[in-house]
Design a protein around this motif. Structure first.
Motif, PDB file in Angstrom:
ATOM      1  N   GLY A 112      -6.527  16.033  -3.073  1.00  0.00           N
ATOM      2  CA  GLY A 112      -6.384  15.063  -1.507  1.00  0.00           C
ATOM      3  C   GLY A 112      -7.920  15.609  -1.976  1.00  0.00           C
ATOM      4  O   GLY A 112      -9.137  14.313  -1.664  1.00  0.00           O
TER       5      GLY A 112
ATOM      6  N   GLU B  97      -8.349   8.397   4.420  1.00  0.00           N
ATOM      7  CA  GLU B  97      -7.405   9.289   4.493  1.00  0.00           C
ATOM      8  C   GLU B  97      -7.026   9.865   3.771  1.00  0.00           C
ATOM      9  O   GLU B  97      -6.156  10.753   4.927  1.00  0.00           O
ATOM     10  CB  GLU B  97      -6.523   7.786   3.607  1.00  0.00           C
ATOM     11  CG  GLU B  97      -5.138   7.493   4.192  1.00  0.00           C
ATOM     12  CD  GLU B  97      -3.914   7.170   3.480  1.00  0.00           C
ATOM     13  OE1 GLU B  97      -4.169   6.276   2.188  1.00  0.00           O
ATOM     14  OE2 GLU B  97      -2.686   8.749   2.692  1.00  0.00           O
ATOM     15  N   GLU B  98      -7.257  10.829   2.939  1.00  0.00           N
ATOM     16  CA  GLU B  98      -7.123  12.177   2.590  1.00  0.00           C
ATOM     17  C   GLU B  98      -7.925  12.692   3.515  1.00  0.00           C
ATOM     18  O   GLU B  98      -6.957  13.721   3.613  1.00  0.00           O
ATOM     19  CB  GLU B  98      -8.038  12.470   0.852  1.00  0.00           C
ATOM     20  CG  GLU B  98      -7.186  11.198  -0.378  1.00  0.00           C
ATOM     21  CD  GLU B  98      -6.000  12.395  -0.018  1.00  0.00           C
ATOM     22  OE1 GLU B  98      -5.259  12.787   0.159  1.00  0.00           O
ATOM     23  OE2 GLU B  98      -4.907  10.991  -1.626  1.00  0.00           O
TER      24      GLU B  98
ATOM     25  N   SER C  92      -3.099  10.004  -2.944  1.00  0.00           N
ATOM     26  CA  SER C  92      -2.475  10.884  -3.145  1.00  0.00           C
ATOM     27  C   SER C  92      -0.865  11.682  -3.063  1.00  0.00           C
ATOM     28  O   SER C  92      -0.528  11.665  -3.556  1.00  0.00           O
ATOM     29  CB  SER C  92      -3.500  12.291  -2.991  1.00  0.00           C
ATOM     30  OG  SER C  92      -3.790  13.028  -1.909  1.00  0.00           O
TER      31      SER C  92
ATOM     32  N   VAL D  53      -5.248  13.185   6.417  1.00  0.00           N
ATOM     33  CA  VAL D  53      -3.985  13.737   6.297  1.00  0.00           C
ATOM     34  C   VAL D  53      -4.431  14.966   6.557  1.00  0.00           C
ATOM     35  O   VAL D  53      -3.325  15.712   6.908  1.00  0.00           O
ATOM     36  CB  VAL D  53      -2.849  12.869   5.339  1.00  0.00           C
ATOM     37  CG1 VAL D  53      -2.098  13.723   4.654  1.00  0.00           C
ATOM     38  CG2 VAL D  53      -3.065  11.487   5.391  1.00  0.00           C
TER      39      VAL D  53
ATOM     40  N   ASN E 183     -11.135   4.063   1.627  1.00  0.00           N
ATOM     41  CA  ASN E 183     -10.346   3.974   2.029  1.00  0.00           C
ATOM     42  C   ASN E 183      -9.635   5.191   1.510  1.00  0.00           C
ATOM     43  O   ASN E 183      -8.709   6.336   2.360  1.00  0.00           O
ATOM     44  CB  ASN E 183      -9.366   3.022   2.250  1.00  0.00           C
ATOM     45  CG  ASN E 183      -7.712   2.406   2.451  1.00  0.00           C
ATOM     46  OD1 ASN E 183      -8.061   3.039   3.650  1.00  0.00           O
ATOM     47  ND2 ASN E 183      -8.110   1.231   3.295  1.00  0.00           N
ATOM     48  N   LEU E 184      -9.461   4.823   0.896  1.00  0.00           N
ATOM     49  CA  LEU E 184      -8.713   6.849   0.033  1.00  0.00           C
ATOM     50  C   LEU E 184      -9.063   8.110   0.210  1.00  0.00           C
ATOM     51  O   LEU E 184      -8.549   8.343   0.763  1.00  0.00           O
ATOM     52  CB  LEU E 184      -8.455   6.411  -1.702  1.00  0.00           C
ATOM     53  CG  LEU E 184      -8.301   7.567  -2.466  1.00  0.00           C
ATOM     54  CD1 LEU E 184      -6.412   7.402  -1.931  1.00  0.00           C
ATOM     55  CD2 LEU E 184      -7.778   6.990  -4.104  1.00  0.00           C
TER      56      LEU E 184
ATOM     57  N   GLY F  68      -6.533   2.678   7.744  1.00  0.00           N
ATOM     58  CA  GLY F  68      -6.654   1.483   6.808  1.00  0.00           C
ATOM     59  C   GLY F  68      -7.140   0.466   7.061  1.00  0.00           C
ATOM     60  O   GLY F  68      -8.274  -0.327   6.458  1.00  0.00           O
TER      61      GLY F  68
ATOM     62  N   ARG G  58       0.791  -1.794   0.195  1.00  0.00           N
ATOM     63  CA  ARG G  58       0.183  -0.033  -0.383  1.00  0.00           C
ATOM     64  C   ARG G  58       0.547   1.227   0.440  1.00  0.00           C
ATOM     65  O   ARG G  58       1.221   1.466   0.338  1.00  0.00           O
ATOM     66  CB  ARG G  58      -0.684  -0.195   0.830  1.00  0.00           C
ATOM     67  CG  ARG G  58      -2.028  -1.362   1.370  1.00  0.00           C
ATOM     68  CD  ARG G  58      -2.305  -0.928   2.533  1.00  0.00           C
ATOM     69  NE  ARG G  58      -2.924   0.014   3.030  1.00  0.00           N
ATOM     70  CZ  ARG G  58      -3.957   0.409   3.300  1.00  0.00           C
ATOM     71  NH1 ARG G  58      -5.162  -0.398   2.286  1.00  0.00           N
ATOM     72  NH2 ARG G  58      -4.240   1.958   3.001  1.00  0.00           N
TER      73      ARG G  58
ATOM     74  N   TYR H  61      -2.905  -0.431  -3.571  1.00  0.00           N
ATOM     75  CA  TYR H  61      -3.702   1.094  -2.909  1.00  0.00           C
ATOM     76  C   TYR H  61      -2.327   2.164  -3.554  1.00  0.00           C
ATOM     77  O   TYR H  61      -1.125   2.082  -3.164  1.00  0.00           O
ATOM     78  CB  TYR H  61      -4.164   1.070  -1.514  1.00  0.00           C
ATOM     79  CG  TYR H  61      -4.020   1.875  -1.291  1.00  0.00           C
ATOM     80  CD1 TYR H  61      -5.772   2.266  -0.360  1.00  0.00           C
ATOM     81  CD2 TYR H  61      -3.772   3.400  -0.217  1.00  0.00           C
ATOM     82  CE1 TYR H  61      -6.049   3.177  -0.141  1.00  0.00           C
ATOM     83  CE2 TYR H  61      -4.261   4.499   0.370  1.00  0.00           C
ATOM     84  CZ  TYR H  61      -5.738   4.523   0.182  1.00  0.00           C
ATOM     85  OH  TYR H  61      -6.532   5.280   0.827  1.00  0.00           O
TER      86      TYR H  61
ATOM     87  N   THR I 123      -1.980   6.588  10.403  1.00  0.00           N
ATOM     88  CA  THR I 123      -2.938   6.643   9.069  1.00  0.00           C
ATOM     89  C   THR I 123      -2.679   4.368   8.934  1.00  0.00           C
ATOM     90  O   THR I 123      -4.187   4.174   8.772  1.00  0.00           O
ATOM     91  CB  THR I 123      -2.481   7.258   8.269  1.00  0.00           C
ATOM     92  OG1 THR I 123      -1.248   7.357   7.254  1.00  0.00           O
ATOM     93  CG2 THR I 123      -2.621   8.989   8.426  1.00  0.00           C
TER      94      THR I 123
END
Lengths: 101, 635
Positions: B604, B540-541, A56, B544, B536-537, B515, A20, A53, B511
Motif C-alpha cells: 500500500g 484508496e490505499e 494492492s 484502506v 485512485n489507487l 473511486g 475494478r 483497476y 470505498t
C-alpha cells in the motif's frame, strides 16, 4: 463492481476479470478465485483484458494464487494487461512474478 | 602509540652504538698515544742518563779501535807483501781475540787472486767466541768503509745494518800499505752500536707488548664499523620501503578523502522545495575526518543532521561513514528525529568496543508549516537567528544502548535562519592558542541575521572569519557548518479553483464511493485516465490503511477526505481521529523478492509513494493528517 468468469479447459484453467478489483471487491473476488486452487498442475491463465483497476488488495490475491499453484507444478499466466495495469505491476515488482502471454 | 615506542627504541639503540664506537676510537688512540709516549719517555730518560757517562765511553772506544787498527797496519802490510796468508789470518784472529769492542774485521786485498778486489770477514762466533772466517760474497767495493777507507787515513762509516747479524754496526777502515807505501789492502774493524741497538730492540719490544691490545681494539672498532654500515644500509633500505608504503597510504587517504566528500550531499539549493534554502561546509583537519552533515527531503519534510565523531582521522571517518549511512537509511522510513537517533544509538552502542561516540543533532522540518521536530545527542545547541535553540543535551550516540532521547519541538518563523556547527568552529585556535569562541561566532551571526543574508553568504562569512582568525596555524579539528533559512510557501488559497469533501464511514465496502468521487474530481481537473487511475489507487490505499490500522477494531470512526486543486497541484488531505498511524514510517516492500519470499503487505505505502508526487504525515490535535499531492499534467 467486479465480475469474474471461470472456464475449465483440458490443459488449463482460465479466469477472466471484468471491472475494478479494489479493496471493496477483493473479498468476493478471493472467494471466486478459490476454484483455481484445484489446478492440479494445469496452467492458470488470468485474463485481464477487462480489468480496469487493481489495488494492492487485488495484487495480494494474485500473489496468494501463485503461492498456492506453483508448488502443484502450475504456471500462472497473465494476458490482456493494459498499460496502466502494467505500470502498477512494474512498480510493485509483480511483473517478474508472472509470465505474460 | 606502539609505533612511536618502536621508533624511539630504534633511535636510542642507534645513539648507543654511535657512542660506543666513538668511545672505542678514543680509547684506541689514547692507548696508542700513551704506550708510545711512556716508551719513548722512558728511553729518553735512560738515554739522557747514559749519555752523560757514555759520551766519554764512546770517545774512549773510538780511540781504542783506532789505536788497535793503527798498530795492526805495519804487520799487515808486511804479511801481505810476503803473501804469508796463513800468518796474516792468524794475526787477525789473535788481535780479534784480544779485543772486546771489535766483533769482526774485514780484510780486503785491492788485487786478489784474479786481480780483482777480494775480501774476507773474520768475526767472533756468538756462542763460542772463536774467530770464524767468511769469504765476503757481496760487492763490498760499493760500501763506504771500502771506498772512503782507500781515500783517507782512517774513516768511520755511518751505522748500518749488518749483513750477518741483526745489529747496527759501524766500521772503522784504513788502507794497508806495503814497504813502498802502496795501498795493498783495506782493513775494517766492525764495532757494534750496542746502545743504539738496545734502544731499537727495546722500542720494538715495547711496541710488541702494546700491539696486542691495540690490534684487538682495532679489530673491535672494525667490527663495530661493519655493524654500523650494515645497519645503515638496512635502515636506508627500510626507509625506501617505508617511503613507498607512505606514498601508498597517502594515495589511499586522498582517495578516501574524495570518497568521504562525495558521501556528503551537495549543498545545492533545493529546487523542488523553494521554501527552504540550505548551505553547508565541511573542512576536515586531516585528509579524512569524523564530522558530517546530511539532509534529505521526503514527504515534504526536510530531514537534516550534523554530527561529530569522537577523535580524528581514519578511525573517526569509519564511524562517520557508518553514522551518515544509518541516518540516510532510517530517515527514509522514520519521521521522528528522536527515534532515528535512538536507532543509530542502539546499533552503535551494542558492540562499541572502542568507545567511540558521536555528538549528533537531528532535525525534521515540516516544509509546509515550519514546524521543527528535533532531538539532540550531546551536540552543541544550534542557533536560531541570534539565539541558541533550547536543547536537552541527552547523551552522545553510542554510549548507552536503549537510552531515551528527548524529542523537542519549535516552529521556525518565516525568514528565520537555523545555524548548526561542530566544535571545530568555536574551538578553532590561532597561533597563540586562543580560541575562536562563542563571542566571535555570535558577532558574525548577529550581523548576518541583521542583514538577512542567504545561508550561502552566512557560511561564507563564518568561514572567512575563522580563516582570518586562525591565520597560518594548522587546523586542529574538523570544522563543519550548516545553515538553512525557512521561507514558508506563499499562501495559495487564492489560487484554489475547486474544493471537494467526502466523509466515509469505517467500512471497506464503502470505498467504492471513493473511486467514483475521485474520478469526478479528476475529470474536473482534466487529468488523463492513467493519472486518474494512479490517484485512485494511492488514495484508496491510504484510506484502506486508515480503516485497517487507525481504526483496528472497526469502530464507528470516520475518514475525512478533502481535495483541492490549484493551478499546479491536486491535493488530498485524509484525516481521521483514530490511533496514531504514520504510513510513511512503514517499511517499504522489497519488490525484487520472488513470490515465495514476498510477504502480503507493505504494498500500500509503496504504491502511494510511486503514484503520487508528494506525501506528508502529521499528527495534529489527536488526528492523523495525511497529505498527498499530484502534479497536474493536463490530459
Amino acid at each position: 463492481m467486479m465480475k469474474t468468469t471461470f472456464k475449465e479447459e483440458k490443459e488449463h484453467l482460465v479466469m477472466a476479470f471484468d471491472g475494478r478489483l479494489d479493496t471493496a471487491a477483493s473479498s468476493q473476488t478471493e472467494e471466486d478465485m478459490r476454484v483455481l486452487y484445484d489446478c492440479e498442475g494445469r496452467d492458470i491463465i488470468l485474463d485481464c483484458t477487462n480489468l480496469q483497476y487493481i489495488s494492492s488488495s487485488g495484487l495480494r490475491l494474485f500473489l496468494g494464487l501463485i503461492k498456492k499453484a506453483r508448488p502443484k507444478g502450475s504456471h500462472v499466466y497473465l494476458t490482456g494487461v493494459s498499460d496502466d495495469l502494467r505500470q502498477v505491476l512494474d512498480e510493485t515488482g509483480f511483473t517478474a512474478l508472472f509470465e505474460m502471454l | 602509540m606502539e609505533m612511536k615506542t618502536t621508533k624511539l627504541t630504534t633511535r636510542l639503540s642507534s645513539i648507543a652504538v654511535l657512542i660506543v664506537a666513538a668511545l672505542l676510537l678514543e680509547l684506541t688512540t689514547a692507548m696508542q698515544y700513551f704506550s708510545t709516549r711512556t716508551g719513548i719517555t722512558r728511553q729518553m730518560v735512560e738515554m739522557a742518563h747514559r749519555d752523560l757517562s757514555e759520551s766519554d765511553r764512546t770517545a774512549e772506544l773510538k780511540r781504542e779501535v783506532e789505536l788497535t787498527v793503527a798498530q795492526m797496519l805495519p804487520t799487515l802490510g808486511r804479511l801481505t807483501s810476503q803473501l804469508a796468508s796463513d800468518s796474516l789470518h792468524l794475526y787477525i784472529d789473535e788481535i780479534l781475540g784480544q779485543q772486546d769492542e771489535i766483533v769482526g774485521f774485514d780484510f780486503c786485498l785491492v788485487k786478489g787472486k784474479n786481480g780483482k778486489p777480494d775480501g774476507i770477514y773474520i768475526y767472533k762466533d756468538d756462542k763460542t767466541g772463536a774467530p770464524t772466517e767468511h769469504h765476503i760474497d757481496f760487492d763490498f767495493t760499493k760500501r763506504s768503509w771500502y771506498q772512503e777507507g782507500i781515500k783517507c787515513d782512517g774513516f768511520w762509516s755511518e751505522p748500518y745494518m749488518s749483513n750477518y747479524k741483526v745489529i747496527l754496526m759501524c766500521t772503522y777502515s784504513r788502507p794497508v800499505r806495503d814497504a813502498e807505501g802502496q795501498i795493498v789492502a783495506i782493513l775494517g774493524a766492525d764495532v757494534p752500536m750496542r746502545d743504539v741497538s738496545a734502544l731499537a730492540s727495546q722500542l720494538f719490544e715495547d711496541q710488541q707488548r702494546s700491539l696486542l691490545p691495540i690490534v684487538l681494539l682495532h679489530g673491535l672498532g672494525l667490527l663495530l664499523l661493519a655493524f654500523i654500515i650494515v645497519r645503515s644500509v638496512r635502515s636506508i633500505r627500510r626507509l625506501q620501503v617505508v617511503g613507498a608504503e607512505k606514498e601508498r597510504i597517502a594515495n589511499e587517504l586522498s582517495i578516501a578523502s574524495r570518497i568521504q566528500q562525495a558521501m556528503l550531499p551537495k549543498a545545492a539549493p533545493l529546487p523542488e522545495h523553494g521554501n527552504v534554502e540550505l548551505s553547508a561546509a565541511l573542512t576536515p583537519a586531516r585528509e579524512v575526518g569524523g564530522d558530517f552533515y546530511d539532509f534529505v527531503v521526503r514527504d515534504e519534510k526536510l530531514f537534516f543532521c550534523i554530527g561529530d565523531v569522537s577523535g580524528k582521522g581514519v578511525p573517526a571517518a569509519l564511524v562517520m561513514a557508518m553514522a551518515i549511512s544509518a541516518f540516510r537509511m532510517m530517515s527514509e522510513h522514520e519521521s521522528a528525529p528522536e527515534r532515528i537517533i535512538a536507532q543509530i544509538n542502539n546499533s552503535m552502542a551494542r558492540d562499541n568496543d572502542y568507545n567511540m561516540f558521536i555528538t549528533l543533532f537531528i532535525g525534521v522540518l515540516d516544509l509546509k508549516t515550519g514546524k521543527l521536530l528535533y532531538s539532540n545527542a550531546g551536540h552543541k545547541p544550534p542557533m536560531i537567528d541570534k539565539q541558541p535553540l533550547p536543547v536537552t543535551p541527552n547523551l552522545p550516540v553510542g554510549i548507552l544502548p536503549e537510552f531515551d532521547f528527548a524529542l523537542q519541538e519549535t516552529t521556525i518563523k518565516k525568514g528565520s535562519t537555523l545555524f548548526l556547527y561542530t566544535d571545530g568552529l568555536t574551538e578553532a585556535e590561532n597561533e597563540t592558542h586562543e580560541l575562536f569562541g562563542l563571542e566571535r561566532m555570535q558577532a558574525i551571526i548577529d550581523s548576518a541575521v541583521q542583514e538577512e543574508v542567504s545561508p550561502e553568504v552566512f557560511i561564507d562569512r563564518m568561514t572567512e572569519a575563522v580563516h582570518d582568525f586562525v591565520g597560518e596555524t594548522e587546523q586542529s579539528d574538523d570544522l563543519t557548518m550548516l545553515a538553512l533559512r525557512y521561507q514558508s510557501k506563499q499562501d495559495c488559497t487564492a489560487d484554489i479553483e475547486l474544493q471537494h469533501h467526502l466523509t466515509l464511514p469505517c467500512d471497506v465496502a464503502q470505498t467504492t464511493r471513493l473511486g467514483e468521487w475521485i474520478e469526478g474530481i479528476c475529470e474536473t481537473a482534466s487529468l488523463s485516465a492513467s493519472a486518474t487511475m494512479q490517484i485512485n489507487l494511492a488514495i484508496e490505499e491510504a484510506v484502506v490503511n486508515v480503516m485497517k490500522y487507525a481504526y483496528p477494531d472497526n469502530s464507528n470512526g470516520e475518514v475525512q477526505i478533502d481535495a483541492s486543486i490549484d493551478h499546479e497541484w491536486l491535493k488530498f488531505i485524509i484525516t481521521d481521529a483514530g490511533r496514531p498511524f504514520d504510513p510513511t514510517t512503514s517499511d517499504d516492500v522489497d519488490t525484487s523478492l520472488s513470490a515465495e519470499e514476498r510477504n502480503i503487505g507493505g504494498l500500500g505505502i509503496h504504491l502511494m509513494r510511486k503514484m503520487m508526487d508528494s506525501i506528508n504525515y502529521e499528527r495534529i490535535d489527536g488526528h492523523n493528517v495525511l497529505t498527498m499531492g499530484k502534479k497536474i499534467v493536463k490530459g
